[in-house]
Design an enzyme around this catalytic site. Structure first.
Site, mmCIF file in Angstrom:
data_model
loop_
_atom_site.group_PDB
_atom_site.id
_atom_site.type_symbol
_atom_site.label_atom_id
_atom_site.label_comp_id
_atom_site.label_asym_id
_atom_site.label_seq_id
_atom_site.Cartn_x
_atom_site.Cartn_y
_atom_site.Cartn_z
ATOM 1 N N ASN A 45 -36.807 -45.369 57.773
ATOM 2 C CA ASN A 45 -38.176 -46.204 58.486
ATOM 3 C C ASN A 45 -37.705 -47.178 59.669
ATOM 4 O O ASN A 45 -37.220 -48.790 58.434
ATOM 5 C CB ASN A 45 -39.153 -46.747 57.071
ATOM 6 N N TRP A 46 -37.559 -47.390 60.782
ATOM 7 C CA TRP A 46 -36.863 -48.115 61.810
ATOM 8 C C TRP A 46 -37.953 -49.193 61.493
ATOM 9 O O TRP A 46 -37.817 -49.834 62.368
ATOM 10 C CB TRP A 46 -36.929 -47.820 62.815
ATOM 11 N N LYS A 47 -38.973 -48.799 61.156
ATOM 12 C CA LYS A 47 -40.133 -50.578 60.866
ATOM 13 C C LYS A 47 -40.532 -50.956 62.624
ATOM 14 O O LYS A 47 -40.228 -49.795 63.581
ATOM 15 C CB LYS A 47 -40.133 -51.948 60.191
ATOM 16 N N HIS A 81 -47.447 -47.909 53.301
ATOM 17 C CA HIS A 81 -46.880 -48.232 53.217
ATOM 18 C C HIS A 81 -46.745 -49.916 53.158
ATOM 19 O O HIS A 81 -48.127 -50.452 53.149
ATOM 20 C CB HIS A 81 -45.696 -48.609 54.657
ATOM 21 N N GLU A 106 -46.117 -52.711 53.974
ATOM 22 C CA GLU A 106 -46.756 -53.444 54.942
ATOM 23 C C GLU A 106 -47.859 -52.992 55.622
ATOM 24 O O GLU A 106 -48.770 -53.972 55.923
ATOM 25 C CB GLU A 106 -45.722 -53.668 55.854
ATOM 26 N N GLU A 148 -41.831 -47.821 46.363
ATOM 27 C CA GLU A 148 -41.194 -48.178 46.637
ATOM 28 C C GLU A 148 -41.754 -49.956 46.623
ATOM 29 O O GLU A 148 -43.132 -50.029 46.354
ATOM 30 C CB GLU A 148 -41.942 -48.426 48.189
ATOM 31 N N GLY A 165 -36.562 -55.016 51.333
ATOM 32 C CA GLY A 165 -35.843 -55.884 52.191
ATOM 33 C C GLY A 165 -35.716 -57.047 51.504
ATOM 34 O O GLY A 165 -35.167 -57.876 52.234
ATOM 35 N N SER A 215 -34.400 -51.590 49.602
ATOM 36 C CA SER A 215 -32.898 -52.242 49.488
ATOM 37 C C SER A 215 -31.926 -50.866 49.122
ATOM 38 O O SER A 215 -30.997 -51.410 48.786
ATOM 39 C CB SER A 215 -32.963 -53.374 48.369
ATOM 40 N N GLY A 270 -34.731 -48.334 54.999
ATOM 41 C CA GLY A 270 -35.901 -49.188 55.943
ATOM 42 C C GLY A 270 -34.386 -49.538 56.355
ATOM 43 O O GLY A 270 -33.723 -49.506 57.705
ATOM 44 N N GLY A 271 -33.576 -51.138 56.502
ATOM 45 C CA GLY A 271 -32.769 -52.274 56.947
ATOM 46 C C GLY A 271 -31.302 -51.157 57.948
ATOM 47 O O GLY A 271 -31.054 -50.871 58.278
HETATM 48 P P1 PGA Z 1 -35.673 -51.465 52.527
HETATM 49 O O1 PGA Z 1 -36.711 -50.971 52.889
HETATM 50 O O2 PGA Z 1 -34.563 -50.270 52.787
HETATM 51 O O3 PGA Z 1 -35.198 -52.388 53.959
HETATM 52 O O4 PGA Z 1 -35.534 -52.505 51.814
HETATM 53 C C1 PGA Z 1 -37.914 -49.573 52.933
HETATM 54 C C2 PGA Z 1 -39.059 -48.977 53.529
HETATM 55 O O5 PGA Z 1 -39.403 -49.995 53.563
HETATM 56 O O6 PGA Z 1 -39.389 -47.907 53.749
#
Ligand code: PGA
Length: 251
Positions: free
Chosen positions: A11-13, A99, A101, A169, A175, A213, A234-235
């Protein structure tokens, strides 16, 4: 037990532009090659504006591309929104919905997410439906009930193992570098599997991803748990070496 292939989803956000996004995707495509690894499928979910160049960059490889959100309608007066059909048109085969977010920053309810997931199915996309509790909810002992409620509210009619994926999640793990204990992840995934009975036709075959994470150093132990069928990353998905190391940690 039903055999489920792992799905490693990035997930590149709100990161990357055309050039670095296409370069990252091309790097992964070169590692995967034309045929998927027997253990896992690899997916990248870039911002909608670069789905098309990223799709071109992975063309001829087994890397799949997805969106990060979609609108419930096919078209209409919805300024700034993107239909699932538009994502498919740009080259996407998957879309993340719900998600945390989006749930938090855009006030999306499970009912809203159910509409988006239904739109994904209508457009022929696989929906990655996200669920997860906040830290306060976990501290209050409500993690499982919150997630169960999100599943019931967010999974659309017609969901199957081939058109839907669940991503667990925990909000507090996204994050932050923090993750639940392995026992907590296993317990939650087991509960989700049970809860899927009655919500999808083939609950034993649905892929349940863990997200929050995930990194090369913890991927093997998380992916080794029963009922963990992949990761939503994500990251660490923004660095080809890290994302690839996570995929290589699939048993
Ligand atoms: P993260 O994000 O791996 O940076 O914790 C995961 C996500 O939001 O899908």
């Amino acid at each position: 037990m039903t055999a489920r292939r792992y799905l490693i989803a990035g997930n590149w956000k709100m990161h990357c532009r055309q050039s670095d996004g296409a370069a990252l995707a091309a790097d992964l495509a070169a590692r995967v090659g034309p045929t998927a690894d027997p253990r896992f499928d690899l997916l990248v979910c870039p911002p909608a504006t670069i789905i098309s160049p990223v799709s071109q960059a992975v063309s001829g490889s087994a890397v799949a591309v997805g969106g990060q959100d979609c609108h419930a309608q096919v078209q209409g007066a919805h300024t700034g929104d993107i239909a699932a059909e538009m994502l498919a048109d740009a080259g996407a085969a998957f879309v993340i919905v719900g998600h945390s977010e989006r749930r938090t920053n855009h006030g999306e309810s499970s009912a809203t997410i159910k509409g988006k997931a239904a739109a994904a199915l209508r457009a022929g996309l696989t929906a990655i439906i996200c669920v997860g509790e906040t830290e306060a909810q976990r501290d209050a002992g409500q993690a499982e009930s919150v997630v169960a409620e999100q599943l019931t509210g967010s999974i659309p009619d017609g969901a199957t193992a081939s058109n839907s994926v669940i991503a667990y999640e925990p909000v507090w793990a996204i994050g932050t570098g923090r993750t639940p204990t392995l026992a907590d992840i296993a317990a939650m995934h087991g509960m989700i599997r049970e809860k899927l009975s009655g919500l999808v036709t083939d609950p034993g075959a649905v892929r349940i991803l863990y997200g929050g994470s995930v990194k090369p150093s913890n991927a093997a132990e998380i992916l080794g748990l029963a009922d963990v069928d992949g990761a939503l990353v994500g990251g660490a998905s923004l660095k080809a070496d890290d994302f690839w190391a996570i995929a290589q940690a699939c048993p």
